[in-house]
Write a protein that holds these residues in place. Structure first.
Motif, PDB file in Angstrom:
ATOM      1  N   ALA A   8       0.817  -1.221   0.000  1.00 13.38           N
ATOM      2  CA  ALA A   8       0.000   0.000   0.000  1.00 13.38           C
ATOM      3  C   ALA A   8       0.850   1.269   0.000  1.00 13.38           C
ATOM      4  O   ALA A   8       0.321   2.379  -0.049  1.00 13.38           O
ATOM      5  N   ASP A   9       2.179   1.101   0.046  1.00 21.23           N
ATOM      6  CA  ASP A   9       3.071   2.270   0.051  1.00 21.23           C
ATOM      7  C   ASP A   9       3.195   2.862  -1.352  1.00 21.23           C
ATOM      8  O   ASP A   9       2.933   2.187  -2.359  1.00 21.23           O
ATOM      9  N   LEU A  10       3.612   4.115  -1.393  1.00 15.37           N
ATOM     10  CA  LEU A  10       3.743   4.815  -2.681  1.00 15.37           C
ATOM     11  C   LEU A  10       4.903   4.253  -3.498  1.00 15.37           C
ATOM     12  O   LEU A  10       5.986   3.986  -2.962  1.00 15.37           O
ATOM     13  N   LYS A  48       0.720   9.728  -6.482  1.00 12.85           N
ATOM     14  CA  LYS A  48      -0.107   8.963  -5.532  1.00 12.85           C
ATOM     15  C   LYS A  48      -0.236   7.483  -5.893  1.00 12.85           C
ATOM     16  O   LYS A  48      -0.988   6.741  -5.263  1.00 12.85           O
ATOM     17  N   LYS A  50       0.266   3.757  -5.864  1.00  8.27           N
ATOM     18  CA  LYS A  50       0.734   2.813  -4.855  1.00  8.27           C
ATOM     19  C   LYS A  50       1.248   1.535  -5.517  1.00  8.27           C
ATOM     20  O   LYS A  50       0.891   1.222  -6.647  1.00  8.27           O
TER      21      LYS A  50
END
Length: 308
Positions: A8-10, A48, A50
């Motif tokens: 879920a991180d960029l 943005k 992910k």
């Protein structure tokens, strides 16, 4: 890296960390800067995005957005710089499947780049105007570039030890970091390491010039060197003798074109210039090759007509 990141991180944050872990201190500074430039483009185009959102569609859209203002080859380079990090993320389980598979590389139509080079009379006029003093100066540097086709950084790195006057050759095995001022650096690629044959006149001239110079120190570098300084000297010479202005890189193009028109094979020209492949030489000097092909057609027609 998988312990520090989650799906879920960029993507941009992952990519920056990937550069710092795998590329920093492992590649040349100029290459590292290209990776950081790619990172800046990710922030601009997909800030943005992910990791888990990276699939073939989102990745293709990223490439398409980049391609709107870049040529196809530049987009290809962008793709290759992203791909390494993405494949590592796939291996770490952060991305389910390889989104770079079957990617379509697009880009703007390349602008026509017309090489500036002098004809043989203009080159002779330029070289005749040089001030070849008993001491090394930039005019000697210009003469050597015209006669060898070396890159600017390769010629700066030359030391007296690189000359083999007995066998009339010059060893190219390093470059000089004139941009950062850090000294000797490796050559551009493995193909750039080569020996260049030089004419007897150059042998006589340079054997005298470098006779008493330190064997392992660069011949031309005395303090900080700037490409613009030598280009300025070359430009002034061109103006003085009323010929088209060219850069030091233009001398490399002139050298290559002179060899091609003289009938030297593309393979030999590629080796002398230190190109990584013949394809590079063909692409760079396509217009000259076309001119030579036209001359060959005329020669074939004349030969056939004599058979009557």
């Amino acid at each position: 890296m998988s312990n520090n990141f989650k799906s879920a991180d960029l993507f941009c944050e992952y990519y920056f960390t990937w550069i710092m872990v795998y590329k920093k201190d492992a590649v040349r500074k100029v290459t590292l800067n290209k990776y950081f430039m790619t990172y800046q483009w990710i922030i601009k185009l997909a800030p943005k995005l992910k990791l888990f959102e990276l699939n073939r569609i989102t990745y293709q859209q990223l490439l398409n957005d980049y391609a709107t203002c870049h040529e196809r080859q530049t987009t290809m380079d962008f793709h290759h710089q992203l791909k390494g990090a993405i494949l590592d993320a796939v291996d770490e389980g952060l991305i389910n499947r390889d989104p770079t598979r079957k990617a379509i590389i697009k880009g703007k139509t390349p602008t026509e780049k017309k090489l500036k080079y002098l004809n043989q009379f203009e080159l002779h006029t330029l070289l005749s105007s040089l001030s070849l003093t008993p001491e090394i100066n930039w005019d000697w540097f210009i003469l050597l570039l015209a006669k060898t086709g070396m890159r600017f950084s390769e010629a700066l790195a030359l030391t007296p030890k690189d000359f083999d006057f007995i066998h009339q050759s010059l060893s190219v095995n390093k470059t000089w970091d004139y941009k950062e001022g850090t000294g000797f650096l490796p050559t551009k690629n493995k193909s750039s390491i080569r020996k260049i044959q030089i004419d007897w006149q150059t042998v006589v001239q340079y054997s005298t010039l470098v006779k008493n110079l330190p064997e392992d120190e660069p011949i031309f570098v005395k303090g900080r060197v700037y490409n613009s300084t030598v280009n300025g000297i070359l430009s002034r010479h061109c103006k003085q003798v009323n010929i088209p202005e060219i850069t030091v890189h233009g001398l490399r193009h002139r050298h290559a074109s002179l060899l091609l028109f003289a009938g030297v094979s593309i393979a030999s020209v590629a080796q002398r210039l230190g190109h990584s492949s013949i394809t590079t030489t063909q692409k760079t000097y396509l217009h000259i090759i076309h001119e030579l092909e036209n001359k060959d057609v005329d020669l074939v027609m004349r030969s056939l007509s004599s058979l009557n």
